[in-house]
Design a protein around this motif. Structure first.
Motif, mmCIF file in Angstrom:
data_model
loop_
_atom_site.group_PDB
_atom_site.id
_atom_site.type_symbol
_atom_site.label_atom_id
_atom_site.label_comp_id
_atom_site.label_asym_id
_atom_site.label_seq_id
_atom_site.Cartn_x
_atom_site.Cartn_y
_atom_site.Cartn_z
ATOM 1 N N MET A 18 0.837 -1.195 0.000
ATOM 2 C CA MET A 18 0.000 0.000 0.000
ATOM 3 C C MET A 18 0.876 1.251 0.000
ATOM 4 O O MET A 18 1.856 1.325 0.736
ATOM 5 N N HIS A 19 0.507 2.239 -0.850
ATOM 6 C CA HIS A 19 1.278 3.473 -0.948
ATOM 7 C C HIS A 19 0.432 4.730 -0.782
ATOM 8 O O HIS A 19 0.977 5.814 -0.621
ATOM 9 N N ASN A 25 -8.086 1.810 0.492
ATOM 10 C CA ASN A 25 -9.503 1.605 0.163
ATOM 11 C C ASN A 25 -9.712 0.329 -0.634
ATOM 12 O O ASN A 25 -10.686 -0.392 -0.419
ATOM 13 N N THR A 26 -8.811 0.041 -1.557
ATOM 14 C CA THR A 26 -8.919 -1.179 -2.362
ATOM 15 C C THR A 26 -8.784 -2.412 -1.485
ATOM 16 O O THR A 26 -9.563 -3.360 -1.602
ATOM 17 N N ARG A 29 -11.927 -2.773 0.644
ATOM 18 C CA ARG A 29 -13.062 -3.221 -0.173
ATOM 19 C C ARG A 29 -12.936 -4.704 -0.522
ATOM 20 O O ARG A 29 -13.899 -5.463 -0.405
ATOM 21 N N LYS A 30 -11.732 -5.122 -0.927
ATOM 22 C CA LYS A 30 -11.528 -6.530 -1.301
ATOM 23 C C LYS A 30 -11.746 -7.454 -0.108
ATOM 24 O O LYS A 30 -12.436 -8.471 -0.222
ATOM 25 N N LEU A 31 -11.172 -7.112 1.053
ATOM 26 C CA LEU A 31 -11.327 -7.957 2.231
ATOM 27 C C LEU A 31 -12.776 -7.994 2.692
ATOM 28 O O LEU A 31 -13.246 -9.013 3.191
ATOM 29 N N SER A 32 -13.502 -6.905 2.497
ATOM 30 C CA SER A 32 -14.909 -6.845 2.891
ATOM 31 C C SER A 32 -15.785 -7.784 2.074
ATOM 32 O O SER A 32 -16.929 -8.054 2.449
ATOM 33 N N GLU A 33 -15.270 -8.290 0.962
ATOM 34 C CA GLU A 33 -16.018 -9.242 0.149
ATOM 35 C C GLU A 33 -16.213 -10.573 0.876
ATOM 36 O O GLU A 33 -17.104 -11.345 0.525
#
Length: 84
Positions: A18-19, A25-26, A29-33
């Motif tokens: 992460m930078h 946010n990405t 969002r992905k983990l929240s899937e």
């Protein structure tokens, strides 16, 4: 009034790659899937994801959901509900 005593486990993981805020946010969002997770909070500054769940979590499931991204997740600390 219903009184529920739900046991929630909180896990903190190291997130690499992460930078910027968009990266965080990405990842969030992905983990929240993953439907087994109650909440996901990603901290860009500390490069961590804090995940709450009331069921067992497999690190391999978290890694799999991020495998098509430039990010990776690894164990930082755990408790009894984390499965290898």
């Amino acid at each position: 009034m219903t009184n529920k005593n739900e046991e929630k486990a909180q896990h903190t993981f190291r997130v690499s790659g992460m930078h910027c805020g968009g990266c965080a946010n990405t990842v969030e969002r992905k983990l929240s899937e993953l439907t087994a997770l109650k909440s996901v909070k990603v901290d860009l500054v500390n490069k961590q994801a804090v995940i709450e769940s009331d069921t067992a979590i497999k690190l391999s499931d978290l890694q799999r959901i991020l495998e098509d991204t430039n990010y990776s997740i690894s164990e930082l600390n755990s408790d009894s509900k984390l499965k290898p």
